[in-house]
Write an enzyme that holds these catalytic residues in place. Structure first.
Site, PDB file in Angstrom:
ATOM      1  N   THR A 291       0.803  -1.225   0.000  1.00  0.00           N
ATOM      2  CA  THR A 291       0.000   0.000   0.000  1.00  0.00           C
ATOM      3  C   THR A 291       0.837   1.278   0.000  1.00  0.00           C
ATOM      4  OG1 THR A 291      -1.519   1.260   1.414  1.00  0.00           O
ATOM      5  CG2 THR A 291      -0.110  -0.301   2.521  1.00  0.00           C
TER       6      THR A 291
ATOM      7  N   TYR B 292      -2.222   0.467  10.428  1.00  0.00           N
ATOM      8  CA  TYR B 292      -2.362  -0.372   9.219  1.00  0.00           C
ATOM      9  C   TYR B 292      -1.086  -0.282   8.384  1.00  0.00           C
ATOM     10  CZ  TYR B 292      -3.811  -1.316   4.353  1.00  0.00           C
ATOM     11  OH  TYR B 292      -3.880  -1.762   3.054  1.00  0.00           O
TER      12      TYR B 292
HETATM   13  N1  NAP Z   1      -8.623  -1.385  -0.473  1.00  0.00           N
HETATM   14  C1  NAP Z   1      -7.730  -0.425  -0.736  1.00  0.00           C
HETATM   15  O1  NAP Z   1      -8.095   0.736  -0.990  1.00  0.00           O
HETATM   16  C2  NAP Z   1      -6.257  -0.747  -0.762  1.00  0.00           C
HETATM   17  C3  NAP Z   1      -5.336   0.305  -0.947  1.00  0.00           C
HETATM   18  C4  NAP Z   1      -3.969  -0.014  -1.011  1.00  0.00           C
HETATM   19  C5  NAP Z   1      -3.548  -1.326  -0.878  1.00  0.00           C
HETATM   20  N2  NAP Z   1      -4.471  -2.312  -0.668  1.00  0.00           N
HETATM   21  C6  NAP Z   1      -4.000  -3.696  -0.532  1.00  0.00           C
HETATM   22  O2  NAP Z   1      -4.529  -4.452  -1.609  1.00  0.00           O
HETATM   23  C7  NAP Z   1      -4.713  -5.823  -1.205  1.00  0.00           C
HETATM   24  C8  NAP Z   1      -6.098  -6.277  -1.595  1.00  0.00           C
HETATM   25  O3  NAP Z   1      -7.029  -5.421  -0.949  1.00  0.00           O
HETATM   26  P1  NAP Z   1      -8.590  -5.567  -1.197  1.00  0.00           P
HETATM   27  O4  NAP Z   1      -9.174  -4.193  -1.204  1.00  0.00           O
HETATM   28  O5  NAP Z   1      -8.845  -6.513  -2.318  1.00  0.00           O
HETATM   29  O6  NAP Z   1      -9.003  -6.272   0.188  1.00  0.00           O
HETATM   30  P2  NAP Z   1     -10.441  -6.580   0.731  1.00  0.00           P
HETATM   31  O7  NAP Z   1     -11.474  -6.431  -0.338  1.00  0.00           O
HETATM   32  O8  NAP Z   1     -10.615  -5.844   2.014  1.00  0.00           O
HETATM   33  O9  NAP Z   1     -10.330  -8.147   1.035  1.00  0.00           O
HETATM   34  C9  NAP Z   1      -9.504  -8.617   2.034  1.00  0.00           C
HETATM   35  C10 NAP Z   1      -9.431 -10.109   1.890  1.00  0.00           C
HETATM   36  O10 NAP Z   1      -8.594 -10.607   2.935  1.00  0.00           O
HETATM   37  C11 NAP Z   1      -9.273 -11.673   3.565  1.00  0.00           C
HETATM   38  N3  NAP Z   1      -8.882 -11.824   4.943  1.00  0.00           N
HETATM   39  C12 NAP Z   1      -8.872 -10.899   5.934  1.00  0.00           C
HETATM   40  N4  NAP Z   1      -8.507 -11.462   7.092  1.00  0.00           N
HETATM   41  C13 NAP Z   1      -8.281 -12.778   6.827  1.00  0.00           C
HETATM   42  C14 NAP Z   1      -7.888 -13.884   7.605  1.00  0.00           C
HETATM   43  N5  NAP Z   1      -7.641 -13.770   8.933  1.00  0.00           N
HETATM   44  N6  NAP Z   1      -7.732 -15.089   7.019  1.00  0.00           N
HETATM   45  C15 NAP Z   1      -7.990 -15.237   5.691  1.00  0.00           C
HETATM   46  N7  NAP Z   1      -8.372 -14.234   4.889  1.00  0.00           N
HETATM   47  C16 NAP Z   1      -8.527 -13.015   5.470  1.00  0.00           C
HETATM   48  C17 NAP Z   1     -10.732 -11.311   3.468  1.00  0.00           C
HETATM   49  O11 NAP Z   1     -11.529 -12.444   3.722  1.00  0.00           O
HETATM   50  P3  NAP Z   1     -12.956 -12.330   4.455  1.00  0.00           P
HETATM   51  O12 NAP Z   1     -13.928 -11.872   3.405  1.00  0.00           O
HETATM   52  O13 NAP Z   1     -13.207 -13.714   4.930  1.00  0.00           O
HETATM   53  O14 NAP Z   1     -12.808 -11.336   5.570  1.00  0.00           O
HETATM   54  C18 NAP Z   1     -10.787 -10.803   2.040  1.00  0.00           C
HETATM   55  O15 NAP Z   1     -10.851 -11.885   1.137  1.00  0.00           O
HETATM   56  C19 NAP Z   1      -4.396  -5.856   0.291  1.00  0.00           C
HETATM   57  O16 NAP Z   1      -3.076  -6.292   0.466  1.00  0.00           O
HETATM   58  C20 NAP Z   1      -4.488  -4.401   0.720  1.00  0.00           C
HETATM   59  O17 NAP Z   1      -3.664  -4.132   1.848  1.00  0.00           O
HETATM   60  C21 NAP Z   1      -5.813  -2.055  -0.619  1.00  0.00           C
END
Ligand code: NAP
Length: 277
Positions: free
Chosen positions: A97, A121
């Site tokens: 991120t 975070y």
């Molecule tokens: N969202 C943003 O704006 C943003 C910005 C910059 C970087 N990122 C990075 O991009 C990546 C993808 O983000 P995203 O937005 O696709 O994430 P997201 O939609 O919030 O999804 C998070 C995923 O992680 C899983 N997860 C969380 N805790 C878990 C656990 N204990 N065991 C197994 N699975 C678990 C969730 O499963 P459940 O559904 O079961 O909870 C979900 O599938 C991440 O590395 C994030 O840090 C995101």
């Protein structure tokens, strides 16, 4: 090529699944990242040819209260995955991120800019990066920002929901970054899983860089919602976790090493709105 993906329900994972149903996807019930050893075991058992970690603890504000859990999921689990990949000599693709930076300055931040997270975070995501680099695995760390898609929770979907009940909104205008379609992150991760030769940290975000307020205006314009957006300052919208003001990412090395250009987030937004219809 048998690619293993951690994350099944997340924004990026859902897009990976649409494009690559042939990959193996593990959800929370298969491998709980709060128990890192289960992640390593899964890799040892399945012996994939590459691993993509699309799972993370992404609740930025809640992480201030749950930093230990966020650290397990964002640092200890990726460390265990990376070590298991190193033992099998397979590449590990991990998403990070812009929040690893303090967001000072107004220039696009390059992958080698010194990190200095301003919230819990960001600290846990940075700890994950460091552990991966020290694991001996061949890795790609892909830092991205402001992810949106038709799935899960994100700013675009929040704006659409708010437009059902509000005709005026004050939105933060002094944080600048690149909104990034999850579908483009997914295709970049897949490309890295296929083509990674040497380890590296890369940046990837949608273009052009904008404020949240201008992002909101484009969402309402494209969706045909009549909402007036007023610029406000970050200081006028207090949140439990501090946010960096500068989220601009310099994505040049992904272009020079892999030919990946920054995607147009306006185009990505149009696709997401079509999908939501
Ligand atoms: N969202 C943003 O704006 C943003 C910005 C910059 C970087 N990122 C990075 O991009 C990546 C993808 O983000 P995203 O937005 O696709 O994430 P997201 O939609 O919030 O999804 C998070 C995923 O992680 C899983 N997860 C969380 N805790 C878990 C656990 N204990 N065991 C197994 N699975 C678990 C969730 O499963 P459940 O559904 O079961 O909870 C979900 O599938 C991440 O590395 C994030 O840090 C995101």
């Amino acid at each position: 090529m048998s690619v293993l993906v951690f994350g099944k329900t997340g924004q990026v994972a859902q897009e990976l699944w649409s494009a690559h149903p042939e990959y193996i996807y593990l959800g929370r019930d298969d491998a709980d990242l709060s128990n890192p050893e289960t992640c390593a075991e899964a890799i040892k058992t399945l012996k994939p040819s590459a691993v993509i970690n699309a799972a993370a603890y992404t609740a930025v504000d809640r992480a201030e209260e749950e930093e230990e859990l966020a650290l397990l999921i964002n640092a200890k689990a990726p460390e265990a995955m990376a070590k298991a990949c190193a033992a099998l000599s397979v590449p590990f693709i991990h998403i990070s991120t812009d929040y690893v930076f303090d967001g000072t300055g107004k220039d696009a931040q390059s992958p080698d800019k010194p990190t200095a997270p301003v919230n819990a975070y960001g600290q846990t995501k940075l700890a994950g990066e460091t552990a991966i680099r020290n694991s001996g695995v061949k890795y790609a760390i892909l830092r991205t920002s402001w992810v949106f898609s038709a799935h899960g929770s994100n700013f675009a979907k929040s704006m659409l929901r708010l437009s059902e009940s509000r005709s005026e909104l004050g939105i933060v205008a002094d944080q600048i970054g690149g909104p990034t379609p999850a579908a483009d992150i997914a295709s970049t991760c897949a490309l890295l899983a296929r083509n990674l030769k040497t380890s590296g940290t890369y940046h990837f975000s949608g273009a052009p860089d904008v404020s949240w307020a201008d992002f909101a205006r484009e969402i309402f314009a494209q969706a045909g919602r009549d909402v007036t957006v007023t610029d406000i300052k970050t200081a006028d919208y207090p949140t439990p976790a501090k946010r960096p003001l500068n989220s601009r990412l310099d994505c040049a090395s992904l272009m020079s090493d892999f030919g990946v250009i920054r995607p147009s987030w306006k185009h990505g937004l149009a696709e997401v709105l079509k999908e939501l219809k």
